[in-house]
Write a protein that holds these residues in place. Structure first.
Motif, PDB file in Angstrom:
ATOM      1  N   PRO A  66      29.475  10.072  26.856  1.00  0.00           N
ATOM      2  CA  PRO A  66      28.613   9.152  27.607  1.00  0.00           C
ATOM      3  C   PRO A  66      29.348   7.919  28.098  1.00  0.00           C
ATOM      4  O   PRO A  66      29.045   7.377  29.152  1.00  0.00           O
ATOM      5  CB  PRO A  66      27.526   8.780  26.587  1.00  0.00           C
ATOM      6  N   GLN A  67      30.340   7.447  27.302  1.00  0.00           N
ATOM      7  CA  GLN A  67      31.086   6.259  27.688  1.00  0.00           C
ATOM      8  C   GLN A  67      32.449   6.312  27.027  1.00  0.00           C
ATOM      9  O   GLN A  67      32.623   6.914  25.981  1.00  0.00           O
ATOM     10  CB  GLN A  67      30.362   4.979  27.255  1.00  0.00           C
ATOM     11  N   SER A  68      33.433   5.673  27.689  1.00  0.00           N
ATOM     12  CA  SER A  68      34.765   5.605  27.100  1.00  0.00           C
ATOM     13  C   SER A  68      34.824   4.454  26.116  1.00  0.00           C
ATOM     14  O   SER A  68      33.909   3.640  26.024  1.00  0.00           O
ATOM     15  CB  SER A  68      35.808   5.404  28.201  1.00  0.00           C
ATOM     16  N   LEU A 110      36.075   2.684  22.127  1.00  0.00           N
ATOM     17  CA  LEU A 110      35.981   2.949  20.700  1.00  0.00           C
ATOM     18  C   LEU A 110      34.565   3.294  20.263  1.00  0.00           C
ATOM     19  O   LEU A 110      34.363   3.885  19.207  1.00  0.00           O
ATOM     20  CB  LEU A 110      36.463   1.711  19.909  1.00  0.00           C
ATOM     21  N   ASP A 111      33.557   2.963  21.078  1.00  0.00           N
ATOM     22  CA  ASP A 111      32.171   3.222  20.711  1.00  0.00           C
ATOM     23  C   ASP A 111      31.649   4.549  21.229  1.00  0.00           C
ATOM     24  O   ASP A 111      30.451   4.821  21.155  1.00  0.00           O
ATOM     25  CB  ASP A 111      31.256   2.092  21.230  1.00  0.00           C
ATOM     26  N   PHE A 112      32.578   5.402  21.746  1.00  0.00           N
ATOM     27  CA  PHE A 112      32.103   6.668  22.300  1.00  0.00           C
ATOM     28  C   PHE A 112      31.363   7.474  21.238  1.00  0.00           C
ATOM     29  O   PHE A 112      30.390   8.174  21.525  1.00  0.00           O
ATOM     30  CB  PHE A 112      33.273   7.496  22.844  1.00  0.00           C
ATOM     31  N   ASN A 113      31.814   7.368  19.961  1.00  0.00           N
ATOM     32  CA  ASN A 113      31.196   8.197  18.929  1.00  0.00           C
ATOM     33  C   ASN A 113      29.911   7.572  18.369  1.00  0.00           C
ATOM     34  O   ASN A 113      29.290   8.135  17.486  1.00  0.00           O
ATOM     35  CB  ASN A 113      32.182   8.500  17.796  1.00  0.00           C
ATOM     36  N   ALA A 114      29.535   6.392  18.898  1.00  0.00           N
ATOM     37  CA  ALA A 114      28.231   5.851  18.530  1.00  0.00           C
ATOM     38  C   ALA A 114      27.131   6.737  19.112  1.00  0.00           C
ATOM     39  O   ALA A 114      25.998   6.715  18.651  1.00  0.00           O
ATOM     40  CB  ALA A 114      28.090   4.415  19.033  1.00  0.00           C
ATOM     41  N   GLN A 115      27.477   7.508  20.139  1.00  0.00           N
ATOM     42  CA  GLN A 115      26.534   8.458  20.727  1.00  0.00           C
ATOM     43  C   GLN A 115      27.025   9.879  20.444  1.00  0.00           C
ATOM     44  O   GLN A 115      27.098  10.717  21.318  1.00  0.00           O
ATOM     45  CB  GLN A 115      26.424   8.220  22.233  1.00  0.00           C
ATOM     46  N   ARG A 116      27.387  10.100  19.183  1.00  0.00           N
ATOM     47  CA  ARG A 116      28.011  11.379  18.817  1.00  0.00           C
ATOM     48  C   ARG A 116      27.079  12.554  19.049  1.00  0.00           C
ATOM     49  O   ARG A 116      27.541  13.658  19.338  1.00  0.00           O
ATOM     50  CB  ARG A 116      28.487  11.335  17.366  1.00  0.00           C
ATOM     51  N   ALA A 143      25.072  12.816  21.569  1.00  0.00           N
ATOM     52  CA  ALA A 143      25.180  13.099  22.997  1.00  0.00           C
ATOM     53  C   ALA A 143      26.475  13.858  23.304  1.00  0.00           C
ATOM     54  O   ALA A 143      26.492  14.745  24.162  1.00  0.00           O
ATOM     55  CB  ALA A 143      25.130  11.795  23.794  1.00  0.00           C
ATOM     56  N   VAL A 144      27.563  13.514  22.603  1.00  0.00           N
ATOM     57  CA  VAL A 144      28.827  14.224  22.793  1.00  0.00           C
ATOM     58  C   VAL A 144      28.671  15.689  22.383  1.00  0.00           C
ATOM     59  O   VAL A 144      29.104  16.606  23.096  1.00  0.00           O
ATOM     60  CB  VAL A 144      29.965  13.552  21.996  1.00  0.00           C
ATOM     61  N   VAL A 189      27.586  21.575  23.823  1.00  0.00           N
ATOM     62  CA  VAL A 189      26.636  22.691  23.669  1.00  0.00           C
ATOM     63  C   VAL A 189      26.122  23.131  25.032  1.00  0.00           C
ATOM     64  O   VAL A 189      26.105  24.329  25.361  1.00  0.00           O
ATOM     65  CB  VAL A 189      25.470  22.283  22.749  1.00  0.00           C
ATOM     66  N   ARG A 190      25.699  22.162  25.850  1.00  0.00           N
ATOM     67  CA  ARG A 190      25.131  22.498  27.160  1.00  0.00           C
ATOM     68  C   ARG A 190      26.165  23.176  28.058  1.00  0.00           C
ATOM     69  O   ARG A 190      25.844  24.142  28.763  1.00  0.00           O
ATOM     70  CB  ARG A 190      24.579  21.236  27.833  1.00  0.00           C
ATOM     71  N   LEU A 191      27.404  22.664  28.048  1.00  0.00           N
ATOM     72  CA  LEU A 191      28.418  23.253  28.920  1.00  0.00           C
ATOM     73  C   LEU A 191      28.768  24.670  28.451  1.00  0.00           C
ATOM     74  O   LEU A 191      28.988  25.563  29.278  1.00  0.00           O
ATOM     75  CB  LEU A 191      29.670  22.374  28.951  1.00  0.00           C
ATOM     76  N   THR A 192      28.788  24.902  27.155  1.00  0.00           N
ATOM     77  CA  THR A 192      29.040  26.253  26.636  1.00  0.00           C
ATOM     78  C   THR A 192      27.937  27.202  27.060  1.00  0.00           C
ATOM     79  O   THR A 192      28.192  28.339  27.483  1.00  0.00           O
ATOM     80  CB  THR A 192      29.164  26.223  25.107  1.00  0.00           C
ATOM     81  N   ARG A 193      26.704  26.745  26.976  1.00  0.00           N
ATOM     82  CA  ARG A 193      25.578  27.583  27.393  1.00  0.00           C
ATOM     83  C   ARG A 193      25.578  27.803  28.902  1.00  0.00           C
ATOM     84  O   ARG A 193      25.158  28.861  29.379  1.00  0.00           O
ATOM     85  CB  ARG A 193      24.267  26.951  26.929  1.00  0.00           C
TER      86      ARG A 193
END
Length: 523
Positions: A213-215, A217-223, A225-226, A231-235
């Motif tokens: 969702p965002q670049s 150090l806080d990218f994993n605050a929305q883990r 969403a990551v 999952v969505r791209l694999t499907r």
């Protein structure tokens, strides 16, 4: 000395510009040549200072990505630390180059320096090696012969030859240094013509770059969403396969940190991943953070097989100091409170792994390599020795923003493909990602901070290269030779001092020889 200092800094900048993203690989030769010339005929102390200037000119700009979100202090601390090794190299060059440039000695010393820099402290940090600037150079073909150390040796040797040529031209006593020019041209021509691996049973792989969702150090605050992105791209790939828009993959590979929610302990994450794997219907490698061994965590790759769940796992063997764990935390906190951004230390895995993935076209043996591990020779060599037919380099570049780090890392994976004669799936959460064939060429490449599935065929190989069979032996032998050269230099310096003391008399002041004065005047 001012001219030498300027030459040293310029040499460091040349070494930096040889790396991606500038990627002007011939400048690596120029950088080595400049440092070699700067350290001829100077004291060991002066060589130390000149080497430090070269190191700072290289690593401060080359490692600027390390300070994008944590500030200048960690960035400069890392850059200065790496520059110290080049300072020691400069002192060593001064020791063995008392009167002239010695290309073979320079090459040996450079290999030894990179061996030490990639080993200590805390397991070392072998980023920005000479070899890693040569992914587009003819010399990269030599990786299959002697690995990354062999390329470093070749680059340093060519640089030393150029330094000899430049010194002779400047002396105005020698005509065009034809011998050195021919040697450089021959080295490049032989490397260009050297055969690299190709062919093999083809498998279709899908690398899933789900994006974040965002670049920062806080990218994993929305883990969550990551995880959902992957999952969505694999499907979506599964849907395109059913619709005939994509070939059915034999293997799917997610990047590092694609599930920072531990699927072993979070039923919701486990359900989402299992459902995506069932939808695509083939073995899938998932990068996950596991909440074990408590109180530490693990950076792992999990192999999911449809209908079976998790069939195998690999835990990163070389967590990055000051990024994935903090050594001597209380001490380093006095310099920067950024150390507390790492709230839990990552534990190191105990052994390499080779996944036996039961694909529709037969079992595929995959060697997982996580992020910076690709820069360490042993960590990429050992899976191949254990039978890996394919290497999967899973990485997360979200914490480095839109910097050169991603392309620098991809260049290393390209070298590894040639070194081991293996296809490489280099897959990042945010890019740059690519499928790499054993000849080092990239396919289905992606750009930064985009969502993309990289689907294509890659050849599988089982034959080992000369570099795999030799292992660390060539590097060790060259480093021992470097040590002997240093001992020889120390003895020669002591001999010079003894002769100087013997020659000093009250009636005859000591003056430099004509040759020594000429060397200093020219440089």
């Amino acid at each position: 000395m001012l001219r030498r200092s300027v030459l040293a800094v310029a040499s460091g900048l040349c070494l930096f510009l040889a790396l991606p993203t500038a990627d002007i690989w011939p400048l690596a030769f120029v950088g080595v040549a400049g440092m070699s010339l700067a350290t001829v005929g100077v004291s060991v102390r002066a060589g130390l200072g000149l080497g430090l200037l070269t190191g700072l000119g290289t690593f401060i700009p080359a490692l600027s990505w390390s300070g994008v979100y944590v500030g200048i202090v960690p960035w400069f601390a890392l850059g200065i630390t790496e520059a110290v090794y080049i300072a020691l190299l400069g002192a060593a060059c001064a020791l063995v180059q008392r009167r002239r440039v010695r290309p073979w000695a320079i090459a040996c010393l450079w290999v030894a320096q990179e061996l030490i820099r990639g080993s200590v402290p805390f397991g070392g940090f072998p980023w920005a090696r000479l070899a890693f600037s040569q992914a587009d150079s003819p010399l990269v073909h030599l990786a299959s012969v002697a690995g990354a150390p062999g390329i470093t040796f070749a680059v340093a040797l060519v640089g030393g030859w150029l330094a000899v040529a430049a010194a002779r031209v400047r002396s105005r006593r020698v005509r065009l240094p034809l011998r050195q020019v021919v040697a450089v041209a021959a080295a490049l021509l032989i490397a260009w013509a050297w055969p690299v691996a190709s062919g093999g049973r083809a498998v279709t792989v899908a690398g899933i770059q789900g994006n974040v969702p965002q670049s920062g150090l806080d990218f994993n605050a929305q883990r969550r969403a990551v995880l959902d992105n992957h999952v969505r791209l694999t499907r979506s790939v599964a849907s395109d396969v059913r619709a005939g828009r994509l070939p059915r993959p034999d293997l799917v590979i997610w990047p590092e940190n694609s599930s920072d929610i531990d699927p072993l302990r979070n039923p919701d994450a486990a359900t989402e991943i299992t459902a995506a794997v069932a939808d695509v219907g083939v073995p899938t490698m998932v990068g996950a953070v596991l909440q074990e061994p408590s109180p530490r965590v693990s950076n792992a790759t999990l192999l999911y097989v449809p209908g079976r769940g998790i069939a195998d796992r690999y835990v990163k063997q070389h967590p990055v100091p000051f990024a994935e764990y903090i050594p001597y935390r209380s001490f380093f906190r006095t310099f920067s409170d950024k150390v507390d951004l790492v709230t839990k230390d990552f534990a190191a895995g105990s052994k390499p792994s080779v996944f036996a993935a039961p694909t529709p076209s037969g079992t595929v043996k995959v060697g997982p390599v996580i992020c910076f591990e690709v820069a360490y020779d042993d960590l990429t060599r050992e899976p191949v020795r254990r039978g890996a037919q394919l290497l999967a380099v899973q990485t997360n570049n979200a914490t480095f923003g839109r910097t050169a780090e991603s392309e620098q890392q991809l260049a290393i994976s390209r070298l590894r493909a040639i070194e081991h004669g293996r296809s490489v799936v280099h897959i990042s959460t945010v890019g740059v990602s690519a499928l790499i064939t054993p000849d080092g060429r990239t396919h289905e490449g992606s750009s930064l901070f985009t969502r993309k599935a990289l689907v294509g065929q890659l050849p599988l190989r089982t034959a080992t290269t000369w570099a795999d069979r030799a292992g660390r032996v060539p590097e060790a032998v060259v480093s021992v030779i470097a040590g002997l050269l240093l001992l020889q230099g120390i003895r020669a310096r002591r001999g010079d001092k003894v002769r100087d003391r013997a020659e000093i008399t009250p009636d005859r002041p000591v003056t430099p020889s004509a040759h020594e004065k000429d060397v200093h005047d020219r440089l």
